[in-house]
Design a protein around this motif. Structure first.
Motif, PDB file in Angstrom:
ATOM      1  N   GLY A   1       0.814  -1.211   0.000  1.00  0.00           N
ATOM      2  CA  GLY A   1       0.000   0.000   0.000  1.00  0.00           C
ATOM      3  C   GLY A   1       0.845   1.257   0.000  1.00  0.00           C
ATOM      4  O   GLY A   1       0.561   2.209  -0.728  1.00  0.00           O
ATOM      5  N   ALA A   2       1.907   1.284   0.800  1.00  0.00           N
ATOM      6  CA  ALA A   2       2.853   2.405   0.831  1.00  0.00           C
ATOM      7  C   ALA A   2       4.031   2.015   1.706  1.00  0.00           C
ATOM      8  O   ALA A   2       3.853   1.406   2.770  1.00  0.00           O
ATOM      9  CB  ALA A   2       2.204   3.685   1.348  1.00  0.00           C
TER      10      ALA A   2
ATOM     11  N   PHE B   1       4.380   7.570  -0.449  1.00  0.00           N
ATOM     12  CA  PHE B   1       2.939   7.751  -0.285  1.00  0.00           C
ATOM     13  C   PHE B   1       2.076   6.852  -1.165  1.00  0.00           C
ATOM     14  O   PHE B   1       0.861   6.817  -0.974  1.00  0.00           O
ATOM     15  CB  PHE B   1       2.556   9.208  -0.597  1.00  0.00           C
ATOM     16  CG  PHE B   1       3.110  10.211   0.378  1.00  0.00           C
ATOM     17  CD1 PHE B   1       2.679  10.244   1.692  1.00  0.00           C
ATOM     18  CD2 PHE B   1       4.072  11.125  -0.014  1.00  0.00           C
ATOM     19  CE1 PHE B   1       3.183  11.170   2.596  1.00  0.00           C
ATOM     20  CE2 PHE B   1       4.587  12.059   0.875  1.00  0.00           C
ATOM     21  CZ  PHE B   1       4.145  12.081   2.182  1.00  0.00           C
ATOM     22  N   THR B   2       2.645   6.168  -2.140  1.00  0.00           N
ATOM     23  CA  THR B   2       1.830   5.523  -3.168  1.00  0.00           C
ATOM     24  C   THR B   2       2.125   4.029  -3.280  1.00  0.00           C
ATOM     25  O   THR B   2       3.207   3.566  -2.920  1.00  0.00           O
ATOM     26  CB  THR B   2       2.060   6.193  -4.525  1.00  0.00           C
ATOM     27  OG1 THR B   2       3.470   6.352  -4.748  1.00  0.00           O
ATOM     28  CG2 THR B   2       1.392   7.558  -4.570  1.00  0.00           C
ATOM     29  N   PRO B   3       1.155   3.263  -3.815  1.00  0.00           N
ATOM     30  CA  PRO B   3       1.304   1.804  -3.864  1.00  0.00           C
ATOM     31  C   PRO B   3       2.199   1.346  -5.012  1.00  0.00           C
ATOM     32  O   PRO B   3       2.406   2.060  -5.994  1.00  0.00           O
ATOM     33  CB  PRO B   3      -0.132   1.334  -4.089  1.00  0.00           C
ATOM     34  CG  PRO B   3      -0.786   2.446  -4.838  1.00  0.00           C
ATOM     35  CD  PRO B   3      -0.160   3.709  -4.299  1.00  0.00           C
ATOM     36  N   PHE B   4       2.723   0.147  -4.858  1.00  0.00           N
ATOM     37  CA  PHE B   4       3.446  -0.501  -5.944  1.00  0.00           C
ATOM     38  C   PHE B   4       3.278  -2.011  -5.811  1.00  0.00           C
ATOM     39  O   PHE B   4       2.890  -2.525  -4.757  1.00  0.00           O
ATOM     40  CB  PHE B   4       4.915  -0.099  -5.973  1.00  0.00           C
ATOM     41  CG  PHE B   4       5.716  -0.515  -4.768  1.00  0.00           C
ATOM     42  CD1 PHE B   4       6.480  -1.671  -4.782  1.00  0.00           C
ATOM     43  CD2 PHE B   4       5.722   0.264  -3.619  1.00  0.00           C
ATOM     44  CE1 PHE B   4       7.226  -2.051  -3.681  1.00  0.00           C
ATOM     45  CE2 PHE B   4       6.472  -0.105  -2.509  1.00  0.00           C
ATOM     46  CZ  PHE B   4       7.219  -1.272  -2.536  1.00  0.00           C
TER      47      PHE B   4
ATOM     48  N   THR C   1      -0.998  -1.658   4.251  1.00  0.00           N
ATOM     49  CA  THR C   1      -1.150  -3.109   4.149  1.00  0.00           C
ATOM     50  C   THR C   1      -0.287  -3.719   3.047  1.00  0.00           C
ATOM     51  O   THR C   1      -0.121  -3.152   1.969  1.00  0.00           O
ATOM     52  CB  THR C   1      -2.632  -3.450   3.924  1.00  0.00           C
ATOM     53  OG1 THR C   1      -3.363  -3.106   5.100  1.00  0.00           O
ATOM     54  CG2 THR C   1      -2.843  -4.920   3.622  1.00  0.00           C
ATOM     55  N   VAL C   2       0.242  -4.909   3.352  1.00  0.00           N
ATOM     56  CA  VAL C   2       0.971  -5.735   2.388  1.00  0.00           C
ATOM     57  C   VAL C   2       0.127  -6.982   2.135  1.00  0.00           C
ATOM     58  O   VAL C   2      -0.391  -7.585   3.081  1.00  0.00           O
ATOM     59  CB  VAL C   2       2.353  -6.137   2.932  1.00  0.00           C
ATOM     60  CG1 VAL C   2       3.144  -6.909   1.878  1.00  0.00           C
ATOM     61  CG2 VAL C   2       3.130  -4.918   3.414  1.00  0.00           C
ATOM     62  N   TRP C   3      -0.018  -7.350   0.864  1.00  0.00           N
ATOM     63  CA  TRP C   3      -0.825  -8.540   0.591  1.00  0.00           C
ATOM     64  C   TRP C   3      -0.414  -9.229  -0.707  1.00  0.00           C
ATOM     65  O   TRP C   3       0.181  -8.627  -1.596  1.00  0.00           O
ATOM     66  CB  TRP C   3      -2.310  -8.208   0.590  1.00  0.00           C
ATOM     67  CG  TRP C   3      -2.922  -7.574  -0.626  1.00  0.00           C
ATOM     68  CD1 TRP C   3      -3.677  -8.190  -1.579  1.00  0.00           C
ATOM     69  CD2 TRP C   3      -2.907  -6.188  -1.001  1.00  0.00           C
ATOM     70  NE1 TRP C   3      -4.121  -7.294  -2.515  1.00  0.00           N
ATOM     71  CE2 TRP C   3      -3.662  -6.051  -2.177  1.00  0.00           C
ATOM     72  CE3 TRP C   3      -2.320  -5.050  -0.428  1.00  0.00           C
ATOM     73  CZ2 TRP C   3      -3.838  -4.829  -2.815  1.00  0.00           C
ATOM     74  CZ3 TRP C   3      -2.485  -3.836  -1.066  1.00  0.00           C
ATOM     75  CH2 TRP C   3      -3.240  -3.725  -2.233  1.00  0.00           C
TER      76      TRP C   3
END
Length: 608
Positions: A100-101, A122-125, A178-180
């Motif tokens: 998520g960040a 600040f941004t997802p990857f 969050t990490v998923w």
């Protein structure tokens, strides 16, 4: 670690991407191995290949209490390690690892192989794990996050010296959302959709990016409401990497989204194989609404809705930039509404997407913002200086949040410092670059090039100012020039203008108030040794605070040239004691009186 955070009940267990949901996923929040790397020498010392010495509770950053570490000193680099078992039922899928960040400069290894790098806090990857993730087998994940205070970056309000002071707050390093894991079809899969409402035709444009094109495949989108299916549309998926479907809503099923009625349609997305079998599927939702400019007016669904915004910085005493629970995100919106606000500027960070989900559901108007407060070119001991990564990361935020109906405007920069006489123009380049990137990515919403201080783009859709004058009478005089097209404009040293001239755009005072209301200090006989701060002289009583609040908001509520305002701020943040609520979200003044102050009749008809 606390019992509620056992492996079968990780912290922040909710699906983190509510506008593009799949049933199969694996939440990786919870306990990870952790180690601080103060000299950023971990790669040379082999931290990719060995067990780490500590433990941390993800997704909370190591500076936070909820992480179990609460280390607030500078962290040059930190490392994470966790072994997971890839579900055996994902045997035919390609596995994606989502973050998520992570703040700020991240490298990810899986099974000993580097699978991702990302710069920006600040941004997802996403890391495509390819053949590294074998269903039914264990996989070791290693993450290094570097966050040097000397590296040029967008950091928002994070302090660049040791202690908190004024409006600089405890830093965030490493994983903070969050990490998923998520399985997707190997040959071709859906990517995040872009949903754009068109109120004039009563339709939605649904763009469905694909990972590849395969002969014979089709895409299908089904819009529904409480009464069942509204419309279903299919299209070819083999000719374009981003098939576009137009979903026309019959007139008898059209229902607009607004603060008064935040109606959302459900949206089912499907990728179909040559024989009509469902290859990939995801769920989303959409709101039918428009944002438009008419003269100095900013309209929602073609109507005037005065935007009573509050500055929300999204910090929490125990989680810092991460909300301790999903309910805490929802609660902040409910607190804003209870105090009479109908929206917020999401200030100096890109908020967790689930905040936007709750704003969509509750009809809360939102301005999306980036974290880059006070960005300038001339101060060499400040690492928040403009560079290309600002534009890159802002585009990632725009891609993530495009489809949320609650977002009614974009604010890429805040309080930038750039005099017209400066010879260094890189900030001008970045300001214009972020403005143009926003208009290219989303031409449907208004953009303010920089909130307060330096307006550098002549065609900016919105013009604004920040003013913390505390005397309502003096404040009214400052704001009076708007009636003659001479609005208040922030100026720099010696009264020099930071901005290009105003040309009649919609205008609002996007920061005001900030009343230094600290009742605990007042109760302690006016102790001036307190490290708290805010704007103006502290009120001596709650009644005095409410009267000043009523006076300042009344100046802007009664101005027919304003389309809204933004009051500073929703909650106290650490030593900054100018919130409507305390840092722990408890009531600091009679909320009913604040709400009544804002719901007085304005100079034009209110629709909410």
């Amino acid at each position: 670690m606390p019992d509620p955070y056992l492996p079968d009940a990780p912290p922040r267990p909710e699906y983190p991407r509510p506008q593009f949901t799949r049933d199969a996923w694996l939440n990786l929040n919870g306990e990870w191995q952790f180690e601080t790397d103060r000299s950023d020498s971990g790669l040379e010392r082999g931290l990719t290949d060995r067990e780490l010495t500590g433990r941390i509770l993800v997704p909370f950053c190591p500076e936070s209490e909820l992480s179990g570490i609460a280390e607030t000193d500078f962290l040059e680099a930190v490392w994470y390690r966790r072994t997971v078992t890839v579900p055996a039922e994902w045997a035919d899928a390609r596995v994606l690892l989502h973050f998520g960040a992570v703040d700020h400069d991240t490298t990810v290894w899986a099974g000993g192989q580097e699978v991702a790098r990302h710069r920006g806090g600040f941004t997802p990857f996403t890391a495509d794990l390819g053949d590294v993730a074998v269903p039914g087998e264990e996989l070791t994940l290693v993450v290094r996050a570097r966050d040097s205070r000397h590296t040029v970056q967008a950091r928002g309000k994070q302090a660049t010296w040791y202690a908190n002071s004024h409006c600089h707050y405890t830093r965030t390093t490493g994983i903070w959302q969050t990490v998923w894991l998520e399985p997707v079809p190997r040959a071709v899969a859906l990517r995040r959709p872009r949903i754009t409402p068109d109120l004039a035709t009563g339709s939605f444009l649904v763009e469905l990016p694909l990972s590849a094109n395969v002969a014979g495949h089709r895409v299908r989108a089904t819009l529904s409401d409480a009464d069942g299916t509204v419309v279903t549309v299919e299209g070819r998926a083999d000719l374009d990497l981003c098939p576009r479907l137009v979903l026309n809503v019959p007139e008898n099923r059209r229902r607009t989204w607004s603060p008064a009625d935040p109606h959302l349609y459900d949206l089912a997305l499907e990728l179909l194989g040559p024989d009509g079998e469902v290859v990939d599927t995801a769920r989303s939702y959409a709101g039918l609404r428009s944002v438009s400019v008419r003269g100095k007016e900013l309209l929602l669904n073609g109507e005037r809705v005065f935007q009573r915004l509050v500055l929300d910085q999204g910090y929490y005493p125990d989680g810092l930039m991460t909300a301790p629970t999903d309910a805490a995100l929802l609660r902040d919106i409910e607190l804003g509404i209870a105090a009479g606000f109908n929206g917020a500027r999401l200030h100096q960070k890109v908020f967790e997407e689930r905040y936007l989900y709750h704003a969509d559901r509750l009809g809360y108007l939102v301005w999306g913002e980036f974290g880059d407060w006070g960005c300038e070119t001339g101060v060499r001991d400040d690492n928040q200086r403009p560079d290309a990564s600002f534009i890159t990361q802002w585009l990632e935020a725009l891609e993530r949040d495009h489809s949320h109906p609650s977002i009614v405007g974009w604010c890429p920069l805040n309080e930038t410092y750039q005099n017209l006489h400066d010879r260094i123009t890189v900030l001008d380049d970045v300001t214009r670059g972020m403005f143009l990137a926003t208009k290219q990515a989303d031409p449907t919403r208004p953009v303010v090039d920089a909130s307060g201080y330096a307006h550098r783009v002549p065609e900016t859709d919105v013009y604004d100012s920040h003013c913390y004058e505390q005397d309502p009478v003096a404040f009214a005089k400052i704001m009076a020039g708007l009636a003659e097209d001479r609005p208040y404009v922030n100026t720099g040293p010696e009264g020099r203008s930071w901005s290009v001239p105003y040309r009649g755009q919609p205008y609002f005072c996007s920061e005001f108030g900030g009343i230094w209301w600290d009742p605990e200090t007042v109760a302690a006989a006016g102790d001036d040794t307190s490290d708290s701060w805010g704007y103006g002289e502290r009120p001596r009583t709650e009644e005095e605070f409410v009267d000043r609040f009523r006076g300042l908001t009344g100046v802007l509520l009664g101005d027919p040239g304003m389309f809204g305002y933004c009051y500073t701020q929703l909650t106290d943040v650490f030593q900054e004691r100018n919130g409507v609520y305390r840092f722990d979200r408890s009531e600091k003044a009679d909320t009913a009186q604040l709400r009544a102050a804002q719901l007085r009749p304005a100079a034009y008809e209110e629709t909410t």
